[in-house]
Design an enzyme around this catalytic site. Structure first.
Site, PDB file in Angstrom:
ATOM      1  N   ARG A   1       9.812  10.315 -17.160  1.00 36.41           N
ATOM      2  CA  ARG A   1      10.747   9.594 -18.034  1.00 36.41           C
ATOM      3  C   ARG A   1      11.429   8.429 -17.316  1.00 36.41           C
ATOM      4  O   ARG A   1      11.533   7.338 -17.886  1.00 36.41           O
ATOM      5  CB  ARG A   1      11.772  10.570 -18.620  1.00 36.41           C
TER       6      ARG A   1
ATOM      7  N   ASN B   1      11.684  14.664 -23.583  1.00 38.07           N
ATOM      8  CA  ASN B   1      10.744  15.779 -23.462  1.00 38.07           C
ATOM      9  C   ASN B   1      10.770  16.603 -24.734  1.00 38.07           C
ATOM     10  O   ASN B   1      11.821  16.759 -25.370  1.00 38.07           O
ATOM     11  CB  ASN B   1      11.126  16.691 -22.302  1.00 38.07           C
TER      12      ASN B   1
END
Length: 773
Positions: free
Chosen positions: A18, A36
């Protein structure tokens, strides 16, 4: 402003994915968010069409070191764009089905941190980030959050928390993040307890090693026992105390230059040594000799580089390599808990270098060897597990299959949503401790993957403890059972890892190993098959010969030698013809009448066409571990090592094998080879020359038979599998000759050719059956 929804699947959580997306979005002036979820990572992103296209193209090219992609899917977004790009917090339950990364060797940035006197992690043995450090070894459950790992015991200090919360920091959401102010600590003990006055336990441990002591070191996935590798007395003492009398010890050196003083390293081997998995790499011994007890009778040395900050700091103080062998008694699982290590290693170690970060999941060191131009896994554990394999075309709908693996070198496999997750090396299931470890590991993997097996695949051998536990599980879960023939599983495992589709035409296979239960009730092990995932036919095999004493024949090679000679010749005539041969004199002193009775009455003397026992028999004939072996394959390894010294200058014995037809199946016989070997022994031909000729004869016989079967079946793709193909001379000799004849050759690479890769094949075969039902 156009928008895209990007679904990413693979190992993309807990590895810095990320933050990479966040930095990339800022680079291309994009807005949106990334988070996520249960399938991996979802990205919503907005910007110009060109910037969006460039952003999407860059994602696979900018992956963090531990990330891997299995899918990247893009769809259109119609919602209005936000004003900036954000990393969005995930719901804790959302990550339950996503893969956990494998433990990884210390990255260059963390190595720089511990080497910098101005860094707060200077000489800190537990430094890590999203690019390296512990993963599977510390996780208890999913999602992979700190609270679900053994790092939950250590609350982050404000400085570490700031790193953890900052997307621009490489420690953003690094679940094992810590420093000396808040993380695990290290100390040194002797047999009486903690040495409280030791300010620098690593420096003191290196001094103890230099003085010849044996130090138990708590590592990443278990304990190791260490001593200086050039100290012959210390190495011999370690062997005696550990009761590991012959099997080679693993070594660790501080850098490539240190390894090159003792072994040759080619480019592929160097890449393997430097890989983030940091496996043990089997190398050709060369240069300065180490203690003779490191690898008795073997021309290879198993080296690895430091893969944790602790190891790096320890080795930095030492010029010589160290032995770093598993911290256990021989044949027992590696210790992982401090109290267990104190008790079980009390008669082995002189000192203990301990820390207080709990090892949740045992991970042995992985082992690789360069053969036939590829790095090939021989033991798959730390650094590779729990990486999943996306199965090839036709398997997408396969789900809910648990494959139990074999008895020796066990690993198991979960097949879920078209992907196969093979566990780390569990080992031989002969001890109660290993069986507990096996059951616990299966339970952990089921929890980590939220896995509920509906079908259980197990080896056909009823005596395997893995099969017995599989039956027990199936009864409790009301799951279907598939009994899988051992050598068919070897074949299927190789097909699966090479991406051979479910609907592909059958291939030829030579599967050579120790043994596996055959369809006819005999023990197979020198097999020539035509098969695919759905089935197989046995086209040819080695001549079945009795194993007098059953498992005892696997431990005492002379039994195989006698059984072979007795089968092919009249034993009293051999005694008259070769009275002075050492092997004949040795066998003449054995209780042969008892063995004759066992064979004649079929009392604990099962028939076997095992190529492994074939190697044992010839090794014993040449005086290699004739009486007994200390570990599986020792006689075969000795025969290969001996043959390698004369291999290139030799050729096969002429007409050393025979092919006969029995009930429509070709049988490969070795009477002429035995006669040639006995004659060479009588003439005083050097044993190394004989060993090389034996290898060449097996290679030529295998190639000749495979070429004949290829013509008969019209099949040009050939699989080579089974543990015997860990023999480099054999694998390269057969592979290169077949390729020169225009054949396509597949051999295991990412999964072991031995029984460590068997569960993958079991799962693939069970999947094919489930998809057909």
């Amino acid at each position: 402003m156009p928008g895209k929804a990007i679904r990413v699947r693979g190992v993309v959580q807990g590895v810095g994915f990320r933050p990479m997306v966040w930095r990339l979005a800022r680079q291309y002036d994009l807005t949106g968010s990334v988070w996520n979820d249960s399938e991996g990572v979802l990205i919503h992103v907005y910007g110009s069409r060109q910037n969006l296209a460039d952003f999407i193209d860059r994602i696979p090219l900018q992956l963090p070191p531990l990330a891997s992609l299995t899918a990247l899917e893009v769809t259109e977004l119609a919602s209005p764009p936000p004003d900036k790009f954000r990393i969005v917090a995930s719901h804790s339950e959302s990550q339950a089905r996503t893969p956990i990364a494998a433990d990884a060797a210390t990255c260059p940035a963390c190595l720089a941190d511990i080497a910098d006197p101005n860094n707060r992690r200077y000489r800190y043995p537990f430094a890590n980030c999203t690019h390296c450090g512990p993963r599977l070894s510390i996780v208890r459950r999913v999602p992979y959050d700190r609270c679900h790992t053994s790092m939950a015991a250590f609350a982050m200090c404000p400085a570490c928390q700031r790193e953890y919360d900052d997307p621009a920091d490489r420690r953003f959401h690094a679940q094992a993040n810590c420093c000396p102010a808040c993380g695990p600590s290290l100390w040194l003990e002797d047999k009486q307890g903690r040495l409280a006055d030791i300010a620098n336990p690593i420096e003191h441990a290196t001094e103890l090693l230099r003085r010849g002591y044996i130090v138990a070191i708590k590592g990443l996935g278990g304990f190791h026992l260490a001593c200086i590798a050039a100290d012959g007395a210390a190495v011999d003492r370690l062997r005696q105390r550990k009761r590991r009398y012959a099997k080679p010890f693993a070594l660790m050196a501080k850098d490539l230059a240190a390894i090159r003083r003792h072994a040759a390293i080619n480019d592929l081997e160097q890449q393997a040594l430097l890989d983030k998995a940091a496996p043990i790499v089997l190398l050709q011994a060369q240069g300065e000799a180490l203690a003779a007890g490191i690898a008795p009778g073997d021309d290879k040395l198993g080296f690895m580089l430091p893969y944790t900050p602790l190891h790096s700091l320890l080795l930095a103080e030492l010029e010589a390599p160290i032995v770093l062998t598993s911290g256990n008694l021989s044949d027992e699982p590696q210790c992982i808990a401090n109290d267990t290590a104190r008790k079980q290693l009390a008669d082995i170690a002189d000192y203990w270098l301990l820390h207080d970060r709990e090892i949740v999941n045992r991970l042995d060191d992985s082992v690789v060897r360069e053969m036939d131009g590829e790095i090939r896994l021989l033991r798959r554990a730390r650094g590779y597990s729990p990486q999943a394999l996306s199965l090839p075309a036709g398997f997408a709908a396969a789900d809910g299959i648990l494959a139990m693996g074999a008895e020796l070198k066990n690993s198991f496999c979960l097949l879920q949503n078209g992907s196969a997750l093979v566990s780390q090396h569990v080992g031989d299931l002969e001890s109660a401790a290993a069986q507990r470890d096996y059951r616990n590991a299966i339970g952990l993997y089921r929890q980590l993957c939220d896995f509920h097996p509906r079908r259980i695949a197990l080896d056909r051998h009823p005596g395997y403890l893995s099969s017995q536990y599989g039956l027990e599980l199936a009864a409790g879960l009301s799951a279907d059972i598939n009994e899988i023939q051992h050598h068919h599983a070897h074949l299927a495992a190789c097909l699966a890892e090479h991406g051979i589709a479910l609907q592909t035409e059958p291939v030829l296979a030579a599967i050579f190993d120790g043994l596996g239960m055959g369809d006819d009730g005999t023990l197979w092990g020198g097999e020539f098959l035509l098969g695919d995932y759905r089935g197989y036919s046995r086209l040819a095999h080695f001549q079945p010969i009795a194993l007098p004493g059953g498992t005892q024949a696997m431990r005492e090679p002379w039994r195989n030698t006698y059984a072979q000679l007795r089968h092919y010749f009249d034993w009293p005539a051999l005694q008259r013809d070769y009275p002075d041969l050492a092997v004949v004199q040795c066998l003449s002193g054995k209780p042969l009448a008892t063995l004759d009775t066992m064979i004649n009455k079929n009392l604990n003397a099962p028939l076997s066409g095992s190529c492994g026992r074939w190697f044992d028999a010839f090794g014993a004939a040449l005086g290699l571990h004739t009486e007994a072996i200390d570990y599986e394959g020792q006689a075969a390894i000795a025969l290969e090592t001996l043959a390698a010294t004369r291999f290139t200058a030799q050729a096969a014995y002429p007409e050393a094998w025979s092919l006969s037809n029995q009930n429509g199946v070709t049988v490969l016989g070795w009477q002429a080879l035995w006669r040639a070997v006995l004659n060479d022994l009588q003439q005083g031909i050097e044993n190394a020359v004989i060993a090389a000729r034996i290898h060449h004869s097996l290679i030529e016989a295998t190639v000749e038979l495979l070429m004949q079967l290829s013509r008969q079946t019209g099949t040009d793709c050939i699989v080579l599998g089974g543990g015997v193909f860990q023999n480099r001379l054999l694998l390269e000799g057969v592979s290169r000759t077949l390729r020169a004849e225009g054949k396509s050759v597949l051999a295991p690479q990412r999964y072991p050719p031995n029984d460590g890769g068997l569960a993958l094949g079991q799962a693939a075969i069970a999947a094919a059956k489930s998809l057909d039902s």
